[in-house]
Design a protein around this motif. Structure first.
Motif, PDB file in Angstrom:
ATOM      1  N   ASP A 242       1.001  -9.423   3.808  1.00  0.00           N
ATOM      2  CA  ASP A 242       1.469  -8.351   4.682  1.00  0.00           C
ATOM      3  C   ASP A 242       0.262  -7.569   5.218  1.00  0.00           C
ATOM      4  O   ASP A 242      -0.087  -6.501   4.720  1.00  0.00           O
ATOM      5  CB  ASP A 242       2.422  -7.437   3.916  1.00  0.00           C
ATOM      6  CG  ASP A 242       2.959  -6.292   4.758  1.00  0.00           C
ATOM      7  OD1 ASP A 242       2.650  -6.216   5.963  1.00  0.00           O
ATOM      8  OD2 ASP A 242       3.699  -5.459   4.189  1.00  0.00           O
TER       9      ASP A 242
ATOM     10  N   ARG B 107       9.227  -7.992   0.723  1.00  0.00           N
ATOM     11  CA  ARG B 107       9.477  -6.779   1.505  1.00  0.00           C
ATOM     12  C   ARG B 107       9.987  -5.655   0.614  1.00  0.00           C
ATOM     13  O   ARG B 107       9.578  -4.498   0.743  1.00  0.00           O
ATOM     14  CB  ARG B 107      10.454  -7.045   2.649  1.00  0.00           C
ATOM     15  CG  ARG B 107       9.863  -7.823   3.795  1.00  0.00           C
ATOM     16  CD  ARG B 107      10.775  -7.953   5.009  1.00  0.00           C
ATOM     17  NE  ARG B 107      12.013  -8.673   4.738  1.00  0.00           N
ATOM     18  CZ  ARG B 107      13.217  -8.115   4.573  1.00  0.00           C
ATOM     19  NH1 ARG B 107      13.377  -6.820   4.698  1.00  0.00           N
ATOM     20  NH2 ARG B 107      14.276  -8.865   4.318  1.00  0.00           N
TER      21      ARG B 107
ATOM     22  N   LEU C 272       9.873  -2.732   7.406  1.00  0.00           N
ATOM     23  CA  LEU C 272      10.149  -3.736   6.371  1.00  0.00           C
ATOM     24  C   LEU C 272      11.648  -3.842   6.070  1.00  0.00           C
ATOM     25  O   LEU C 272      12.071  -4.704   5.310  1.00  0.00           O
ATOM     26  CB  LEU C 272       9.374  -3.408   5.094  1.00  0.00           C
ATOM     27  CG  LEU C 272       7.857  -3.552   5.211  1.00  0.00           C
ATOM     28  CD1 LEU C 272       7.165  -2.952   3.985  1.00  0.00           C
ATOM     29  CD2 LEU C 272       7.453  -5.007   5.405  1.00  0.00           C
TER      30      LEU C 272
ATOM     31  N   THR D 272       0.500  -3.693   6.253  1.00  0.00           N
ATOM     32  CA  THR D 272       0.495  -2.761   5.128  1.00  0.00           C
ATOM     33  C   THR D 272      -0.887  -2.712   4.483  1.00  0.00           C
ATOM     34  O   THR D 272      -1.358  -1.638   4.100  1.00  0.00           O
ATOM     35  CB  THR D 272       1.578  -3.117   4.096  1.00  0.00           C
ATOM     36  OG1 THR D 272       2.861  -3.079   4.745  1.00  0.00           O
ATOM     37  CG2 THR D 272       1.588  -2.152   2.924  1.00  0.00           C
TER      38      THR D 272
ATOM     39  N   ILE E 150       3.443   5.916   7.402  1.00  0.00           N
ATOM     40  CA  ILE E 150       3.882   5.333   6.126  1.00  0.00           C
ATOM     41  C   ILE E 150       5.396   5.110   6.144  1.00  0.00           C
ATOM     42  O   ILE E 150       5.882   4.019   5.812  1.00  0.00           O
ATOM     43  CB  ILE E 150       3.473   6.243   4.945  1.00  0.00           C
ATOM     44  CG1 ILE E 150       1.952   6.417   4.899  1.00  0.00           C
ATOM     45  CG2 ILE E 150       3.997   5.677   3.622  1.00  0.00           C
ATOM     46  CD1 ILE E 150       1.493   7.622   4.073  1.00  0.00           C
TER      47      ILE E 150
ATOM     48  N   ARG F  70       6.415   2.282   8.390  1.00  0.00           N
ATOM     49  CA  ARG F  70       6.130   0.957   7.826  1.00  0.00           C
ATOM     50  C   ARG F  70       7.249   0.548   6.869  1.00  0.00           C
ATOM     51  O   ARG F  70       7.672  -0.609   6.866  1.00  0.00           O
ATOM     52  CB  ARG F  70       4.761   0.943   7.121  1.00  0.00           C
ATOM     53  CG  ARG F  70       4.383  -0.427   6.598  1.00  0.00           C
ATOM     54  CD  ARG F  70       4.156  -1.405   7.752  1.00  0.00           C
ATOM     55  NE  ARG F  70       4.138  -2.776   7.253  1.00  0.00           N
ATOM     56  CZ  ARG F  70       4.597  -3.817   7.912  1.00  0.00           C
ATOM     57  NH1 ARG F  70       5.082  -3.676   9.132  1.00  0.00           N
ATOM     58  NH2 ARG F  70       4.564  -5.022   7.390  1.00  0.00           N
TER      59      ARG F  70
ATOM     60  N   ALA G  72       0.861  -5.975  -1.206  1.00  0.00           N
ATOM     61  CA  ALA G  72       0.941  -6.399   0.201  1.00  0.00           C
ATOM     62  C   ALA G  72      -0.008  -7.561   0.481  1.00  0.00           C
ATOM     63  O   ALA G  72       0.355  -8.501   1.199  1.00  0.00           O
ATOM     64  CB  ALA G  72       0.617  -5.222   1.118  1.00  0.00           C
TER      65      ALA G  72
ATOM     66  N   VAL H  51      -0.218  -0.710  -3.945  1.00  0.00           N
ATOM     67  CA  VAL H  51       0.526  -1.201  -2.779  1.00  0.00           C
ATOM     68  C   VAL H  51      -0.310  -2.233  -2.031  1.00  0.00           C
ATOM     69  O   VAL H  51       0.207  -3.276  -1.616  1.00  0.00           O
ATOM     70  CB  VAL H  51       0.934  -0.044  -1.842  1.00  0.00           C
ATOM     71  CG1 VAL H  51       1.640  -0.571  -0.600  1.00  0.00           C
ATOM     72  CG2 VAL H  51       1.814   0.958  -2.568  1.00  0.00           C
TER      73      VAL H  51
ATOM     74  N   MET I 263      -2.989   0.728   4.094  1.00  0.00           N
ATOM     75  CA  MET I 263      -3.500   1.192   2.805  1.00  0.00           C
ATOM     76  C   MET I 263      -5.025   1.296   2.817  1.00  0.00           C
ATOM     77  O   MET I 263      -5.590   2.215   2.220  1.00  0.00           O
ATOM     78  CB  MET I 263      -3.045   0.262   1.676  1.00  0.00           C
ATOM     79  CG  MET I 263      -1.550   0.292   1.390  1.00  0.00           C
ATOM     80  SD  MET I 263      -0.895   1.910   0.909  1.00  0.00           S
ATOM     81  CE  MET I 263      -0.305   2.532   2.480  1.00  0.00           C
TER      82      MET I 263
ATOM     83  N   ILE J   6       7.091  -4.288  -1.595  1.00  0.00           N
ATOM     84  CA  ILE J   6       6.145  -3.515  -0.774  1.00  0.00           C
ATOM     85  C   ILE J   6       6.775  -2.179  -0.369  1.00  0.00           C
ATOM     86  O   ILE J   6       6.128  -1.128  -0.464  1.00  0.00           O
ATOM     87  CB  ILE J   6       5.702  -4.320   0.458  1.00  0.00           C
ATOM     88  CG1 ILE J   6       4.922  -5.564   0.012  1.00  0.00           C
ATOM     89  CG2 ILE J   6       4.868  -3.458   1.405  1.00  0.00           C
ATOM     90  CD1 ILE J   6       4.762  -6.623   1.094  1.00  0.00           C
TER      91      ILE J   6
ATOM     92  N   LEU K  89       5.432   1.484  -1.158  1.00  0.00           N
ATOM     93  CA  LEU K  89       5.194   2.430  -0.072  1.00  0.00           C
ATOM     94  C   LEU K  89       6.000   3.716  -0.254  1.00  0.00           C
ATOM     95  O   LEU K  89       5.535   4.799   0.125  1.00  0.00           O
ATOM     96  CB  LEU K  89       5.526   1.792   1.282  1.00  0.00           C
ATOM     97  CG  LEU K  89       4.501   0.804   1.821  1.00  0.00           C
ATOM     98  CD1 LEU K  89       5.073   0.048   3.019  1.00  0.00           C
ATOM     99  CD2 LEU K  89       3.203   1.509   2.203  1.00  0.00           C
TER     100      LEU K  89
END
Length: 177
Positions: free
Chosen positions: A151, A32, A93, A154, A86, A89, A146, A142, A158, A35, A39
């Protein structure tokens, strides 16, 4: 007093303080964190590109004014809407989303450059091609992180952003051909 939620298998989830459960969404804290960091860079690139696109929309002059003014407006409007997804997200996380010019300047890979002549539409378009391509490179990093962590939300985000920024780069690049 509410009881902590049960984990699959009937075990009680660990809590941090009081009744606030720790984040347990099937991703490790380390994944997490990686990521969310990626992000954050992606958000900074996206915001920088948004600001640059909006700036060019406001300041374009010359024979390409109307067509580029309209094109830039469509792009910055779509980019603005994406910023929220974004940032949300990152929050989902469990991390704080960057939200200051200083943070964006520190995290972005896009150069904050002005165009000296507002009628130099070619330079504006060139900078936006480079900006969209930079956003794509960050998104791919990313996405890989992810995907390796499993994930899917995500990865999906993306993938959607890549589709849009690759298309924008292509359309802008075509103006320079």
């Amino acid at each position: 007093m509410a009881k902590p939620p049960k984990k699959p298998g009937g075990k009680t989830a660990a809590t941090t303080t009081g009744d606030m459960p720790q984040i347990d969404i099937g991703l490790s804290a380390g994944d997490r964190s990686k990521i969310a960091d990626g992000l954050s860079h992606f958000l900074a690139d996206s915001y920088t590109l948004y600001l640059k696109t909006h700036n060019f929309h406001w300041n374009i002059t010359g024979p390409m004014f109307n067509s580029l003014h309209v094109m830039f407006e469509g792009q910055y409007t779509e980019e603005w809407t994406a910023l929220d997804a974004i940032a949300e997200r990152i929050r989902a996380l469990g991390y704080r989303a960057p939200g200051s010019y200083a943070a964006f300047a520190r995290l972005s890979s896009i150069e904050d450059a002005e165009v000296a002549d507002d009628s130099d539409w070619r330079e504006m378009v060139r900078q936006l091609v480079l900006g969209n391509e930079a956003v794509c490179r960050t998104a791919r990093k990313v996405l890989k992180t992810a995907d390796n962590a499993g994930d899917d939300p995500t990865v999906d985000l993306m993938t959607q952003r890549l589709n849009i920024h690759e298309k924008n780069a292509w359309m802008l690049r075509s103006l320079l051909a």
